[in-house]
Design a protein around this motif. Structure first.
Motif, PDB file in Angstrom:
ATOM      1  N   GLU A  57      90.094  81.903 -16.094  1.00  0.00           N
ATOM      2  CA  GLU A  57      91.552  82.002 -16.103  1.00  0.00           C
ATOM      3  C   GLU A  57      92.126  81.550 -17.438  1.00  0.00           C
ATOM      4  O   GLU A  57      91.464  80.851 -18.204  1.00  0.00           O
ATOM      5  CB  GLU A  57      92.147  81.157 -14.978  1.00  0.00           C
ATOM      6  CG  GLU A  57      91.935  81.749 -13.604  1.00  0.00           C
ATOM      7  CD  GLU A  57      92.713  81.006 -12.550  1.00  0.00           C
ATOM      8  OE1 GLU A  57      93.946  80.964 -12.642  1.00  0.00           O
ATOM      9  OE2 GLU A  57      92.061  80.472 -11.639  1.00  0.00           O
ATOM     10  N   ASP A  58      93.364  81.937 -17.665  1.00  0.00           N
ATOM     11  CA  ASP A  58      94.078  81.540 -18.868  1.00  0.00           C
ATOM     12  C   ASP A  58      94.208  80.012 -18.885  1.00  0.00           C
ATOM     13  O   ASP A  58      94.600  79.411 -17.892  1.00  0.00           O
ATOM     14  CB  ASP A  58      95.453  82.198 -18.865  1.00  0.00           C
ATOM     15  CG  ASP A  58      96.234  81.946 -20.132  1.00  0.00           C
ATOM     16  OD1 ASP A  58      95.629  81.528 -21.129  1.00  0.00           O
ATOM     17  OD2 ASP A  58      97.461  82.160 -20.110  1.00  0.00           O
ATOM     18  N   PRO A  59      93.897  79.356 -19.997  1.00  0.00           N
ATOM     19  CA  PRO A  59      93.997  77.886 -20.063  1.00  0.00           C
ATOM     20  C   PRO A  59      95.395  77.352 -19.757  1.00  0.00           C
ATOM     21  O   PRO A  59      95.524  76.257 -19.210  1.00  0.00           O
ATOM     22  CB  PRO A  59      93.594  77.564 -21.503  1.00  0.00           C
ATOM     23  CG  PRO A  59      92.737  78.704 -21.917  1.00  0.00           C
ATOM     24  CD  PRO A  59      93.282  79.910 -21.200  1.00  0.00           C
ATOM     25  N   SER A  60      96.420  78.127 -20.068  1.00  0.00           N
ATOM     26  CA  SER A  60      97.779  77.650 -19.773  1.00  0.00           C
ATOM     27  C   SER A  60      98.015  77.566 -18.269  1.00  0.00           C
ATOM     28  O   SER A  60      98.723  76.670 -17.798  1.00  0.00           O
ATOM     29  CB  SER A  60      98.827  78.546 -20.433  1.00  0.00           C
ATOM     30  OG  SER A  60      98.764  79.855 -19.901  1.00  0.00           O
ATOM     31  N   VAL A  61      97.413  78.471 -17.505  1.00  0.00           N
ATOM     32  CA  VAL A  61      97.536  78.434 -16.046  1.00  0.00           C
ATOM     33  C   VAL A  61      96.821  77.205 -15.494  1.00  0.00           C
ATOM     34  O   VAL A  61      97.338  76.517 -14.620  1.00  0.00           O
ATOM     35  CB  VAL A  61      96.969  79.729 -15.417  1.00  0.00           C
ATOM     36  CG1 VAL A  61      96.913  79.639 -13.913  1.00  0.00           C
ATOM     37  CG2 VAL A  61      97.784  80.936 -15.861  1.00  0.00           C
ATOM     38  N   ILE A  62      95.660  76.920 -16.038  1.00  0.00           N
ATOM     39  CA  ILE A  62      94.895  75.747 -15.600  1.00  0.00           C
ATOM     40  C   ILE A  62      95.635  74.460 -15.963  1.00  0.00           C
ATOM     41  O   ILE A  62      95.705  73.523 -15.167  1.00  0.00           O
ATOM     42  CB  ILE A  62      93.475  75.758 -16.225  1.00  0.00           C
ATOM     43  CG1 ILE A  62      92.726  77.019 -15.827  1.00  0.00           C
ATOM     44  CG2 ILE A  62      92.691  74.524 -15.831  1.00  0.00           C
ATOM     45  CD1 ILE A  62      92.557  77.206 -14.325  1.00  0.00           C
ATOM     46  N   PHE A  63      96.206  74.418 -17.163  1.00  0.00           N
ATOM     47  CA  PHE A  63      96.953  73.234 -17.578  1.00  0.00           C
ATOM     48  C   PHE A  63      98.180  73.027 -16.688  1.00  0.00           C
ATOM     49  O   PHE A  63      98.486  71.905 -16.285  1.00  0.00           O
ATOM     50  CB  PHE A  63      97.365  73.347 -19.045  1.00  0.00           C
ATOM     51  CG  PHE A  63      98.118  72.153 -19.537  1.00  0.00           C
ATOM     52  CD1 PHE A  63      97.465  70.954 -19.750  1.00  0.00           C
ATOM     53  CD2 PHE A  63      99.475  72.225 -19.764  1.00  0.00           C
ATOM     54  CE1 PHE A  63      98.158  69.841 -20.197  1.00  0.00           C
ATOM     55  CE2 PHE A  63     100.177  71.111 -20.213  1.00  0.00           C
ATOM     56  CZ  PHE A  63      99.515  69.919 -20.426  1.00  0.00           C
ATOM     57  N   HIS A  64      98.885  74.095 -16.374  1.00  0.00           N
ATOM     58  CA  HIS A  64     100.054  73.988 -15.489  1.00  0.00           C
ATOM     59  C   HIS A  64      99.632  73.512 -14.103  1.00  0.00           C
ATOM     60  O   HIS A  64     100.317  72.701 -13.476  1.00  0.00           O
ATOM     61  CB  HIS A  64     100.779  75.333 -15.386  1.00  0.00           C
ATOM     62  CG  HIS A  64     102.016  75.260 -14.577  1.00  0.00           C
ATOM     63  ND1 HIS A  64     102.032  75.546 -13.228  1.00  0.00           N
ATOM     64  CD2 HIS A  64     103.278  74.890 -14.900  1.00  0.00           C
ATOM     65  CE1 HIS A  64     103.248  75.366 -12.767  1.00  0.00           C
ATOM     66  NE2 HIS A  64     104.026  74.981 -13.745  1.00  0.00           N
ATOM     67  N   PHE A  65      98.493  73.997 -13.617  1.00  0.00           N
ATOM     68  CA  PHE A  65      97.990  73.550 -12.315  1.00  0.00           C
ATOM     69  C   PHE A  65      97.664  72.059 -12.359  1.00  0.00           C
ATOM     70  O   PHE A  65      97.954  71.329 -11.415  1.00  0.00           O
ATOM     71  CB  PHE A  65      96.753  74.363 -11.927  1.00  0.00           C
ATOM     72  CG  PHE A  65      96.157  73.943 -10.612  1.00  0.00           C
ATOM     73  CD1 PHE A  65      96.808  74.219  -9.418  1.00  0.00           C
ATOM     74  CD2 PHE A  65      94.957  73.259 -10.566  1.00  0.00           C
ATOM     75  CE1 PHE A  65      96.272  73.829  -8.207  1.00  0.00           C
ATOM     76  CE2 PHE A  65      94.418  72.859  -9.361  1.00  0.00           C
ATOM     77  CZ  PHE A  65      95.074  73.143  -8.179  1.00  0.00           C
ATOM     78  N   ARG A  66      97.083  71.597 -13.460  1.00  0.00           N
ATOM     79  CA  ARG A  66      96.775  70.174 -13.596  1.00  0.00           C
ATOM     80  C   ARG A  66      98.057  69.347 -13.558  1.00  0.00           C
ATOM     81  O   ARG A  66      98.119  68.320 -12.888  1.00  0.00           O
ATOM     82  CB  ARG A  66      96.022  69.896 -14.893  1.00  0.00           C
ATOM     83  CG  ARG A  66      95.675  68.422 -15.080  1.00  0.00           C
ATOM     84  CD  ARG A  66      95.153  68.124 -16.457  1.00  0.00           C
ATOM     85  NE  ARG A  66      96.154  68.205 -17.482  1.00  0.00           N
ATOM     86  CZ  ARG A  66      96.933  67.173 -17.859  1.00  0.00           C
ATOM     87  NH1 ARG A  66      96.799  66.013 -17.285  1.00  0.00           N
ATOM     88  NH2 ARG A  66      97.814  67.336 -18.814  1.00  0.00           N
ATOM     89  N   GLN A  67      99.089  69.797 -14.244  1.00  0.00           N
ATOM     90  CA  GLN A  67     100.358  69.077 -14.227  1.00  0.00           C
ATOM     91  C   GLN A  67     100.970  69.057 -12.827  1.00  0.00           C
ATOM     92  O   GLN A  67     101.488  68.039 -12.384  1.00  0.00           O
ATOM     93  CB  GLN A  67     101.348  69.708 -15.203  1.00  0.00           C
ATOM     94  CG  GLN A  67     101.099  69.345 -16.628  1.00  0.00           C
ATOM     95  CD  GLN A  67     102.178  69.907 -17.516  1.00  0.00           C
ATOM     96  OE1 GLN A  67     102.460  71.100 -17.490  1.00  0.00           O
ATOM     97  NE2 GLN A  67     102.795  69.043 -18.297  1.00  0.00           N
ATOM     98  N   SER A  68     100.907  70.183 -12.143  1.00  0.00           N
ATOM     99  CA  SER A  68     101.473  70.214 -10.790  1.00  0.00           C
ATOM    100  C   SER A  68     100.662  69.355  -9.834  1.00  0.00           C
ATOM    101  O   SER A  68     101.216  68.715  -8.938  1.00  0.00           O
ATOM    102  CB  SER A  68     101.598  71.649 -10.281  1.00  0.00           C
ATOM    103  OG  SER A  68     100.349  72.274 -10.207  1.00  0.00           O
TER     104      SER A  68
END
Length: 176
Positions: A57-68
């Motif tokens: 997956e796109d790293p930005s999606v993974i980073f956003h998931f980590r923040q959420s």
């Protein structure tokens, strides 16, 4: 002259006002489906443990998931501080084992127990460290493996997702 410090803490919400743990959980589930969240968490853990694989997956999606997820953990901590009882008299005879998920019968009756047990074993900062480490290891190929036990925090997070969804579901039935 006054020194200005830059605050590098990530915050899921931008406003500095008090939030209810339930409101934060509702917001989490508005943007993240329960099944998709558990699946994404599982993919992150699998890719973090395997040496020669990384998440597609796109790293930005993974980073956003980590923040959420960080916001979700804080919401769970807020709920444990309030000490409200979420016990509902539910007949377990009518409940299928699939509805229980990873939760025990006792946890299914009182989902708050899941959060209390998780925060007795790990702090909010330890859950943040766990999520950051797993995201780091899942985004690339590394020779090193995570140095800590990753199974226990993963199970706690999965159970917390189930328990939070159950709390919100029961809350909706209670007030509607």
């Amino acid at each position: 002259m006054k020194k200005n410090k830059t605050d590098f803490d990530t915050r899921f919400w931008a406003v500095r006002r008090k939030h209810s743990g339930l409101q934060l959980m509702e917001t989490f589930f508005q943007f993240n489906d329960l099944v998709a969240s558990k699946e994404k968490l599982n993919n992150i853990i699998n890719c973090a443990v395997k040496r020669n694989s990384w998440i597609k997956e796109d790293p930005s999606v993974i980073f956003h998931f980590r923040q959420s997820m960080q916001s979700f953990v804080r919401a769970g901590y807020l709920i444990t501080l309030k000490e409200k009882k979420w016990v509902v008299n539910i007949q377990l005879e009518n409940t299928s084992p699939l509805a229980l998920g990873l939760l025990s019968e006792k946890e299914y009756r009182n989902p708050l127990l899941v959060f209390k047990k998780a925060f007795r074993e790990y702090s909010v900062q330890e859950f943040d460290y766990f999520m950051s480490g797993m995201v780091y290891f899942s985004l690339g190929v590394y020779d090193n493996l995570p140095e800590r036990n990753i199974i226990s925090p993963y199970i706690h997070l999965t159970k917390m997702l189930d328990a939070a969804h159950l709390i919100l579901e029961r809350r909706g039935k209670k007030y509607n």
